[in-house]
Design an enzyme around this catalytic site. Structure first.
Site, PDB file in Angstrom:
ATOM      1  N   GLY A 184       0.766  -1.353  -0.206  1.00  0.00           N
ATOM      2  CA  GLY A 184       0.074  -0.027  -0.135  1.00  0.00           C
ATOM      3  C   GLY A 184       0.839   1.303  -0.064  1.00  0.00           C
ATOM      4  O   GLY A 184       0.398   2.503   0.443  1.00  0.00           O
ATOM      5  N   ASN A 205       1.741   3.049  -2.527  1.00  0.00           N
ATOM      6  CA  ASN A 205       1.077   3.957  -3.531  1.00  0.00           C
ATOM      7  C   ASN A 205      -0.138   4.766  -2.925  1.00  0.00           C
ATOM      8  O   ASN A 205      -0.438   5.927  -3.261  1.00  0.00           O
ATOM      9  CB  ASN A 205       0.861   3.335  -4.898  1.00  0.00           C
ATOM     10  CG  ASN A 205       2.272   3.179  -5.835  1.00  0.00           C
ATOM     11  OD1 ASN A 205       2.648   4.339  -6.205  1.00  0.00           O
ATOM     12  ND2 ASN A 205       2.704   2.133  -6.077  1.00  0.00           N
ATOM     13  N   ARG A 237     -15.119 -15.416 -10.317  1.00  0.00           N
ATOM     14  CA  ARG A 237     -14.526 -14.387 -10.137  1.00  0.00           C
ATOM     15  C   ARG A 237     -15.653 -13.056 -10.335  1.00  0.00           C
ATOM     16  O   ARG A 237     -15.487 -11.907  -9.761  1.00  0.00           O
ATOM     17  CB  ARG A 237     -13.812 -13.885 -11.236  1.00  0.00           C
ATOM     18  CG  ARG A 237     -12.395 -14.644 -11.302  1.00  0.00           C
ATOM     19  CD  ARG A 237     -11.619 -14.470 -12.526  1.00  0.00           C
ATOM     20  NE  ARG A 237     -10.373 -15.033 -12.263  1.00  0.00           N
ATOM     21  CZ  ARG A 237      -9.164 -14.407 -11.739  1.00  0.00           C
ATOM     22  NH1 ARG A 237      -9.280 -13.039 -11.574  1.00  0.00           N
ATOM     23  NH2 ARG A 237      -8.094 -15.116 -11.602  1.00  0.00           N
ATOM     24  N   HIS A 273       1.577   0.433 -13.075  1.00  0.00           N
ATOM     25  CA  HIS A 273       2.397  -0.597 -13.452  1.00  0.00           C
ATOM     26  C   HIS A 273       3.747  -0.514 -13.335  1.00  0.00           C
ATOM     27  O   HIS A 273       4.537   0.462 -14.134  1.00  0.00           O
ATOM     28  CB  HIS A 273       1.986  -1.208 -14.807  1.00  0.00           C
ATOM     29  CG  HIS A 273       2.838  -2.346 -15.238  1.00  0.00           C
ATOM     30  ND1 HIS A 273       2.240  -3.713 -14.723  1.00  0.00           N
ATOM     31  CD2 HIS A 273       3.802  -2.748 -16.249  1.00  0.00           C
ATOM     32  CE1 HIS A 273       3.438  -4.690 -15.413  1.00  0.00           C
ATOM     33  NE2 HIS A 273       3.903  -4.089 -16.019  1.00  0.00           N
ATOM     34  N   VAL A 331      -4.786  -6.788 -20.036  1.00  0.00           N
ATOM     35  CA  VAL A 331      -4.079  -6.658 -18.901  1.00  0.00           C
ATOM     36  C   VAL A 331      -2.899  -6.029 -19.104  1.00  0.00           C
ATOM     37  O   VAL A 331      -2.256  -6.060 -20.219  1.00  0.00           O
ATOM     38  CB  VAL A 331      -3.358  -8.152 -18.595  1.00  0.00           C
ATOM     39  CG1 VAL A 331      -2.528  -7.863 -17.167  1.00  0.00           C
ATOM     40  CG2 VAL A 331      -4.645  -8.972 -17.866  1.00  0.00           C
TER      41      VAL A 331
HETATM   42  C1  GAR Z   1       3.990  -1.400  -7.330  1.00  0.00           C
HETATM   43  O1  GAR Z   1       5.281  -1.256  -7.560  1.00  0.00           O
HETATM   44  C2  GAR Z   1       2.877  -1.357  -8.372  1.00  0.00           C
HETATM   45  O2  GAR Z   1       3.458  -0.619  -9.474  1.00  0.00           O
HETATM   46  C3  GAR Z   1       2.978  -2.932  -8.611  1.00  0.00           C
HETATM   47  O3  GAR Z   1       2.848  -3.607  -7.189  1.00  0.00           O
HETATM   48  C4  GAR Z   1       3.443  -2.648  -6.365  1.00  0.00           C
HETATM   49  C5  GAR Z   1       2.429  -2.253  -5.137  1.00  0.00           C
HETATM   50  O4  GAR Z   1       3.296  -1.599  -4.244  1.00  0.00           O
HETATM   51  N1  GAR Z   1       1.763  -3.388  -9.348  1.00  0.00           N
HETATM   52  C6  GAR Z   1       1.680  -4.239 -10.266  1.00  0.00           C
HETATM   53  O5  GAR Z   1       2.554  -5.000 -10.555  1.00  0.00           O
HETATM   54  C7  GAR Z   1       0.311  -4.403 -11.058  1.00  0.00           C
HETATM   55  N2  GAR Z   1       0.496  -5.219 -12.282  1.00  0.00           N
HETATM   56  P1  GAR Z   1       2.316  -0.870  -3.154  1.00  0.00           P
HETATM   57  O6  GAR Z   1       1.535  -1.716  -2.661  1.00  0.00           O
HETATM   58  O7  GAR Z   1       3.612  -0.353  -2.058  1.00  0.00           O
HETATM   59  O8  GAR Z   1       1.820   0.199  -3.846  1.00  0.00           O
END
Ligand code: GAR
Length: 204
Positions: A14, A16, A68, A112, A147
């Site tokens: 979390g 981001n 889903r 991403h 995706v």
């Molecule tokens: C981040 O690096 C995000 O870009 C990646 O997961 C991480 C989450 O970090 N997302 C993906 O790979 C989605 N395809 P966070 O939970 O600390 O924000």
């Protein structure tokens, strides 16, 4: 200023989410983080949200088995119940079906950890190193049924250094993610700093 009620979907750490919450503290930020949902009841992101006084709810995909659609219906119902106008996926590690991507088309963003269209999917940093790229980074894009695809709203690029490992790259990219996501969301919602409709670009 009317602020858009934004929901953030997380699966794990979390960080981001934390960056988006911090950005939304600015009075002129066009989004209010109004809801945090996670498919993982143990996600630290849920605690981050609650600590900030934000409504947070786990909607565990395991409760729905292989269905889903039922899981996504529950997410969609929570989003509607909270009167959400825009959804940010932030480390949300479930593949989405058209049920959500169609209902939220144009109103669902994802971050991403690569410069899309390069390296969709998982293990982006290891794959970037293996490919020998000299630039790497992250992308915020609108979510479509494909995706890690969809119109790009912003990208941040970093240089790959000799001796970089997947871990060092991930750490430098993550710093950029925390800058990029709030900027891209602001731009998307047409906040005060919005200029011509071109993608945000950060390069360090
Ligand atoms: C981040 O690096 C995000 O870009 C990646 O997961 C991480 C989450 O970090 N997302 C993906 O790979 C989605 N395809 P966070 O939970 O600390 O924000």
């Amino acid at each position: 200023m009317a602020r858009t009620r934004v929901a953030v979907l997380v699966s794990g750490r979390g960080s981001n989410l934390h960056a988006l919450i911090a950005a939304s503290a600015a009075p002129d930020y066009p989004a209010e983080i109004a809801l945090v949902l996670s498919n993982n009841p143990a996600s630290p992101g849920l605690d981050t949200a609650r600590d900030a006084g934000i409504q947070a709810q786990a909607i565990d995909h395991r409760a729905h088995g292989r269905d889903r659609a039922a899981h996504e219906q529950a997410i969609d119902a929570a989003l509607r119940e909270a009167d959400i106008g825009c959804v940010c996926l932030a480390g949300y590690m479930r593949l989405l079906t058209p049920l959500l991507t169609t209902r939220w088309a144009g109103r669902m963003l994802n971050i991403h950890p690569s410069l899309l269209p390069a390296f969709p999917g998982l293990q982006t940093h290891a794959r970037a190193l293996q490919a020998g790229v000299t630039l790497h980074g992250c992308t915020v894009h609108l979510v479509t049924e494909r995706v890690d695809d969809g119109p790009i709203l912003g990208q941040a690029a970093i240089c790959v250094h000799p001796g970089d490992t997947p871990e060092t790259l991930a750490a430098r990219v993550l710093e950029q993610e925390h800058l990029l996501y709030p900027l891209a969301l602001r731009r998307h919602l047409g906040g005060r700093a919005a200029g011509p409709r071109e993608g945000v670009l950060l390069a360090v």
